[in-house]
Each structure stands twice: as C-alpha cells, then as structure tokens.
Design an enzyme around this catalytic site. Sequence first.
Site, short mmCIF file in Angstrom:
data_model
loop_
_atom_site.label_atom_id
_atom_site.label_comp_id
_atom_site.label_asym_id
_atom_site.label_seq_id
_atom_site.Cartn_x
_atom_site.Cartn_y
_atom_site.Cartn_z
N ASP A 59 0.85 -1.18 -0.02
CA ASP A 59 -0.07 -0.07 0.04
C ASP A 59 0.90 1.32 -0.07
O ASP A 59 1.70 1.41 1.10
CB ASP A 59 -0.96 -0.09 1.29
N TYR A 150 -10.02 15.93 -5.73
CA TYR A 150 -9.12 15.19 -6.74
C TYR A 150 -8.27 16.03 -7.39
O TYR A 150 -7.17 15.95 -7.50
CB TYR A 150 -10.07 14.21 -7.72
N GLY A 151 -8.91 17.08 -8.14
CA GLY A 151 -8.06 17.96 -8.91
C GLY A 151 -6.82 18.66 -7.89
O GLY A 151 -5.74 18.78 -8.44
N ALA A 152 -7.25 18.83 -6.70
CA ALA A 152 -6.20 19.38 -5.89
C ALA A 152 -4.96 18.55 -5.86
O ALA A 152 -3.89 18.88 -5.72
CB ALA A 152 -6.78 19.94 -4.44
N LYS A 154 -4.21 16.06 -7.79
CA LYS A 154 -3.29 16.12 -8.87
C LYS A 154 -2.62 17.39 -9.57
O LYS A 154 -1.51 17.22 -10.08
CB LYS A 154 -4.28 15.66 -10.20
#
Length: 243
Positions: A59, A150-152, A154
């Site tokens: 993990d 999610y955008g943050a 990436k």
Amino acid sequence: MRSFQDKAVLVTGASSGIGEAAVAQLRHAGATVFGLVRRTDALEASKASHPDVRWLLGDVTRPDDCSAAMQVVLDQVGRLDVLVNNAGIFVYGSLENISEQSIRNHFETNVLGLIFMTQAALPALTASRGSIINVSSAAGHKAVPGNSIYGATKAAVESLTTSWALELAPKGIRVNAVSPGPTESAGFAKMTARDREETVAQVPLGRKASADEVAHWIVAIADPGSTWMTGENLRIDGGMSLI
Ligand SMILES: NC(=O)c1ccc[n+]([C@@H]2O[C@H](COP(=O)([O-])OP(=O)(O)OC[C@H]3O[C@@H](n4cnc5c(N)ncnc54)[C@H](OP(=O)(O)O)[C@@H]3O)[C@@H](O)[C@H]2O)c1
C-alpha cells in the site's frame, strides 16, 4: 528507441486500468517489470493474468510497504531504472458533500503515497540515473467543479513533478508526468453514469481513451532513448485541456 533489455521498471497500482496496461506494454517492450498491488486477491489475479511480470504486495500510503517493495526489487535484480507512480483514487464529490474520510483518502493515496514511494525508490534511481513518471490527470490543471479535491491532489502531483525535475536533475534523474483525460478503467467504471457522460462530453475528440492509449505514452517516456525530457507533463486527453 533503445532496448529495455536489462532495465527494471516498477509500476504502482498495477492491478487494473492504466497501471495494468503499462506493465503489459513495458514487459512486451522487454523490460523487467515489477507491479505493485495492494490487495491479496488482486495479487493472485494479476499473477494469473501476467505471469511474466514480478508482482509485489503493498500500500503506497505506508512508507514501510514502499521500502519493502523496493527491497524486493533490489534483491531480485539489483537496480531500478524507472518508477511509474500510477496508484491513485478518484471518487467524485462536491465540496459540500465529500466526506472528511474521502478527502483524507485522496490526499493520502494520490499525494502522500506518491511521495513515500518516490522516497523509497530514490537511492536506486540515483544509482541508475533513472526516471520517474507520475500519473496526473487533466483535473490537475483544469478547474473541475464537483471534483475539486481530486483535482487538488493532481495539481500537487504536477507541482511535485516540476520541483523534483529540478531538485533531482543534478543526480541525473528525470521526472515527468502524464495527464490523461477520461480513460476506461475499473476506477472510471465506478463513477456514476452521469459523471462519466459529463466528463466524456468535455473531450473534443468525443470519447474516452483506452488504458492502452495512455500506457503507450508511459512506455514512450520510460524508453531508455528518452534521455532529454524532464519536467514535462504530457496531456493525453483528446484535447480536453485546450478548452
Ligand atoms: N481513468 C481515468 O479516467 C483517469 C483519468 C486521469 C487520471 N487517472 C489516473 O490514472 C491512475 C490510474 O487510474 P485508473 O483509471 O487506471 O484506475 P484503477 O483501475 O482504479 O486503478 C488504480 C490502481 O491504483 C491502486 N491503488 C489505489 N490505492 C492504492 C494504494 N494505497 N496503494 C497501492 N495501490 C493503490 C488500485 O488498487 P485497488 O484495486 O486495490 O484499489 C488500482 O490498481 C490514477 O492515478 C488516476 O488518478 C485516471
């Protein structure tokens, strides 16, 4: 293009989607390929589907797992030339509705996991003057209302890519990213039909990619002949980033 013979590559999140396509293509190109998966059932399925790939359990959010995986790579082949940081999660959620746990999971996996895996691989990549390929997303450089967390994560991946490209250049390590748009995968299939449709509708070429179409470019950057590109973020999104 040069030969991948004697080159070792480690791909995280290799049990499905883009990661699975990448291990298959890299193996086909002649590399010694290690695939990291986090579930024991996925490990067994991956071994059965791709017996010529060397499978590891771990993990990425656990630094000890990352170190242990790297130790296996070094014990088996004594080197690592390319690290593909592909493991990631994406679960749509508006700012209003996304849970604390989901926010933490996104940053733990997509950002901290990528950092921990890279730290574990750094001594081997330094020895080989190797390269790192981070899997970002069109969401990393576009506004993504309804998917901002999610955008943050990436956007952080893209920031790490350019900073590490400069930080690690003196060691001869190159650091690049690929940024897919919507791509067929187990993760993509888990999105609601409406979210999938709305995302694909933003692609000028009018469809989602196959995982193979994205993996193609991971292999191209991993290619031993790709010696002069660093700090790049390859947008593989059917034109999505242009609008
Ligand atoms: N598909 C798209 O539309 C799209 C678009 C842009 C970017 N991406 C990015 O592409 C990458 C691959 O996604 P995908 O679409 O191929 O999705 P996927 O099929 O869900 O694959 C993600 C992989 O990451 C693994 N993973 C998740 N958390 C992990 C952890 N903590 N440690 C180790 N492995 C872990 C998953 O393992 P489990 O099976 O155990 O969960 C799975 O093997 C991600 O970084 C994603 O953000 C995808």
